[in-house]
Design a protein around this motif. Structure first.
Motif, PDB file in Angstrom:
ATOM      1  N   VAL A 144      41.738  48.810  44.825  1.00 30.47           N
ATOM      2  CA  VAL A 144      41.896  48.956  46.278  1.00 30.47           C
ATOM      3  C   VAL A 144      42.372  47.622  46.836  1.00 30.47           C
ATOM      4  N   TRP A 145      43.564  47.660  47.534  1.00 33.33           N
ATOM      5  CA  TRP A 145      44.211  46.417  47.980  1.00 33.33           C
ATOM      6  C   TRP A 145      44.788  46.634  49.366  1.00 33.33           C
ATOM      7  N   ASN A 146      44.318  45.840  50.304  1.00 35.10           N
ATOM      8  CA  ASN A 146      44.730  46.006  51.700  1.00 35.10           C
ATOM      9  C   ASN A 146      46.222  45.744  51.865  1.00 35.10           C
ATOM     10  N   GLY A 147      46.908  46.657  52.525  1.00 38.88           N
ATOM     11  CA  GLY A 147      48.329  46.497  52.792  1.00 38.88           C
ATOM     12  C   GLY A 147      49.224  46.884  51.642  1.00 38.88           C
ATOM     13  N   ASN A 148      48.679  47.458  50.583  1.00 32.27           N
ATOM     14  CA  ASN A 148      49.457  47.851  49.408  1.00 32.27           C
ATOM     15  C   ASN A 148      48.957  49.201  48.910  1.00 32.27           C
ATOM     16  N   PRO A 149      49.809  49.916  48.161  1.00 34.54           N
ATOM     17  CA  PRO A 149      49.342  51.185  47.578  1.00 34.54           C
ATOM     18  C   PRO A 149      48.171  50.984  46.636  1.00 34.54           C
ATOM     19  N   GLY A 150      48.074  49.784  46.043  1.00 33.96           N
ATOM     20  CA  GLY A 150      46.999  49.479  45.111  1.00 33.96           C
ATOM     21  C   GLY A 150      47.398  48.323  44.219  1.00 33.96           C
ATOM     22  N   GLY A 151      46.426  47.624  43.659  1.00 33.75           N
ATOM     23  CA  GLY A 151      46.707  46.481  42.803  1.00 33.75           C
ATOM     24  C   GLY A 151      46.538  46.816  41.342  1.00 33.75           C
ATOM     25  N   ASP A 159      42.584  40.632  40.526  1.00 32.24           N
ATOM     26  CA  ASP A 159      43.022  39.600  41.473  1.00 32.24           C
ATOM     27  C   ASP A 159      43.902  40.178  42.565  1.00 32.24           C
ATOM     28  N   GLU A 160      44.494  41.359  42.306  1.00 32.63           N
ATOM     29  CA  GLU A 160      45.299  42.048  43.316  1.00 32.63           C
ATOM     30  C   GLU A 160      44.455  43.133  43.982  1.00 32.63           C
ATOM     31  N   SER A 161      43.296  42.719  44.513  1.00 35.56           N
ATOM     32  CA  SER A 161      42.398  43.674  45.173  1.00 35.56           C
ATOM     33  C   SER A 161      41.719  43.004  46.347  1.00 35.56           C
ATOM     34  N   SER A 162      41.232  43.819  47.263  1.00 33.40           N
ATOM     35  CA  SER A 162      40.559  43.315  48.463  1.00 33.40           C
ATOM     36  C   SER A 162      39.074  43.140  48.204  1.00 33.40           C
ATOM     37  N   VAL A 163      38.505  42.076  48.767  1.00 39.76           N
ATOM     38  CA  VAL A 163      37.057  41.884  48.736  1.00 39.76           C
ATOM     39  C   VAL A 163      36.470  42.677  49.894  1.00 39.76           C
ATOM     40  N   VAL A 187      44.335  53.992  48.917  1.00 42.03           N
ATOM     41  CA  VAL A 187      45.013  53.759  47.651  1.00 42.03           C
ATOM     42  C   VAL A 187      45.909  54.958  47.350  1.00 42.03           C
ATOM     43  N   THR A 188      47.114  54.680  46.818  1.00 44.00           N
ATOM     44  CA  THR A 188      48.012  55.758  46.396  1.00 44.00           C
ATOM     45  C   THR A 188      48.316  55.600  44.915  1.00 44.00           C
TER      46      THR A 188
END
Length: 524
Positions: free
Chosen positions: A401-408, A412-416, A430-431
């Motif tokens: 789950v990554w803010n502003g993106n379909p997903g990481g 490290d490519e994820s939201s806290v 998430v997509t």
């Protein structure tokens, strides 16, 4: 003839006399069922040196019905002889108690038929040992935390050092002393006599394993290795009722705990129950109480979250007069209030997806995504990262789950995501899209090999070797890894007894398939 020989011949002579006198009589005098007349091995002290006690052990005799140990200050056992009857033939060690301090004692052992009270061997040669303190350390006075008519609950400060246990002694005028041995720094002293003044002492001790060592009844179950402290006076209670029994705490929430108990015999219809609770076993720190009508349950409310309470109960009259002893404490731990994280995962059917929460690299919890592709996961207050993991049969990716993106692709490519008490946090959507595939055959000596583990890991700087997919080769050596997002990967092929093979691939776009990716493994 020495005294030891006389003691051995005395019971034998009695048997012979009985045999002569009984000639021609129909009633037979019980004879010893002698199993083995071999003499036991020479006894020796084992374990720590005690001030007033010690454990002695010897080599047993096959078929012995029991043993008898004698100990004395005199090596010829001419006077002041004490006896320990070891009635269990499987035990070849015994605890000797009631000794004096700084005294050398002698001890020997023989086989013995306790049912007929007849020795079945001569005494062994004697061993000897001198009583003394192993430590001079004393504990402070005990802290009394609860008193009833038949018991006293207490704790004390750990002496430390090499001390492994404690012996407690409760003495009262005209009463036999009560002993308790323990390896902890808290104990309930029982059984005691109602309405009696006791003085309770504590000393360093080495506890005795009674499954191996014979322990005489009525005495301590330990070797006292240090001096008793100064003692603490306490008088047992004289209330008419026993404490409520079966006291239990259950069904805790962040602010409540349910309590249940069994009402003691003799309780009157007008009697009530006093619930004392606090942050220590004596219920002094943070102490408070509630008076309830019962009859056998209640709920404590307005408690602090994530807090452990010590709780006790007793019967009181309608006017508050105490009618019973106070129970042993139960521990009641309130829960941490959870928060929730809600969100949505687009792409495949929701029931083919799980949401997993991680704290660093540690897995914490997971939930299935609902059929409408939404989810709600309960978590303790903290910070987390979430991953949408595809578990279906299609070729979909699993993404963080990554803010502003379909997903990481990587952690490290994820939201806290921060979770707070009793509140909800909305997570980014998430997509999950179709991913790339990798397939091929693993061979050994020219033939496809089943059972090879295939692991696809990130080979990018910020990927941290994170696993993107796994498979195991089937019959014929074929494998297929699906759901790979675009990126650089290294693929490892592992089979016990063979060198690990590592290959590198690039998934340019999704979906993108790499087929015919064959590998040969070689033995070590």
């Amino acid at each position: 003839m020495n005294a030891a020989t006389r003691k051995w011949l005395r019971p034998l002579a009695a048997v012979l006399v009985t045999a002569v006198i009984g000639v021609g009589l129909t009633a037979a005098t019980p004879q010893s069922a002698v199993a083995d007349t071999s003499v036991p091995g020479k006894p020796a002290r084992t374990g720590s040196v005690g001030y007033d006690s010690m454990v002695v052990a010897w080599t047993g005799v096959s078929g012995a019905l029991g043993y008898q140990v004698e100990w004395s200050q005199y090596k010829d056992f001419s006077k002041w002889v004490h006896t320990v009857d070891v009635t269990d033939p499987n035990k070849t060690a015994a605890l000797l108690t009631g000794m004096g301090g700084n005294v050398t004692y002698y001890f020997h052992v023989r086989t013995y038929d306790h049912a007929n009270k007849v020795a079945t061997s001569a005494f062994s040669s004697y061993g000897y040992s001198t009583t003394k303190y192993s430590t001079s350390k004393k504990t402070s006075a005990v802290n009394i935390t609860n008193v009833s008519g038949t018991s006293v609950e207490m704790n004390w400060v750990n002496i430390g050092g090499s001390v492994s246990g404690y012996q407690l002694k409760a003495s009262a005028s005209g009463k036999s002393p009560v002993y308790v041995s323990t390896t902890s720094t808290g104990v309930t002293m029982k059984p005691l006599v109602k309405s009696t003044k006791y003085k309770i002492y504590v000393a360093a001790a080495e506890t005795v394993d009674s499954s191996v060592v014979f322990v005489p009844s009525g005495g301590p179950n330990s070797v006292r290795t240090g001096p008793f402290n100064g003692g603490t006076y306490v008088t047992t209670s004289s209330y008419p009722l026993a404490a409520p029994s079966d006291f239990a705490a259950k069904n805790a929430t962040p602010t409540t705990v349910e309590l249940t108990w069994t009402v003691p015999t003799g309780t009157q219809p007008t009697d009530r129950f006093r619930i004392d609770y606090g942050l220590d076993s004596a219920i002094k720190e943070g102490a408070t109480y509630q008076i309830v009508d019962g009859p056998s349950s209640t709920t404590l409310s307005n408690l602090k979250t994530n807090t452990q309470y010590y709780v006790r109960i007793r019967v009181v009259a309608a006017d508050g007069t105490i009618r019973s002893d106070r129970s042993d404490y139960v521990l009641a731990k309130t829960r941490i209030p959870y928060g929730t994280v809600t969100g949505k995962v687009n792409g495949p059917t929701g029931t083919d997806i799980v949401i997993a929460a991680f704290k660093g690299s540690d897995f914490i919890n997971q939930v299935e995504v609902a059929s409408d592709n939404t989810y709600s996961i309960k978590l303790r207050p903290d910070t987390y990262r979430l991953k949408a993991i595809y578990v279906g049969q299609g070729n979909y990716t699993s993404l963080w789950v990554w803010n502003g993106n379909p997903g990481g692709r990587f952690i490290d490519e994820s939201s806290v995501i921060t979770v707070a008490e009793s509140s909800n946090t909305n997570a980014p959507t998430v997509t999950l899209a179709k991913g790339g595939t990798l397939s091929g055959t693993v061979k050994v000596a020219g033939s496809g090999r089943a059972g090879v583990d295939v692991t696809v890991m990130s080979n990018e700087a910020n990927g941290g070797n994170e696993v993107a997919g796994m498979a195991r080769t089937a019959t014929g050596g074929s494998y297929k890894v699906t759901g790979l997002p675009p990126g650089e990967y290294k693929v490892r092929y592992r089979l016990t007894g063979y060198d690990i093979a590592t290959k590198y691939i690039t998934i340019d776009q999704s979906p993108n398939s790499i087929s015919g990716f064959d590998v040969t493994l070689y033995s070590h």
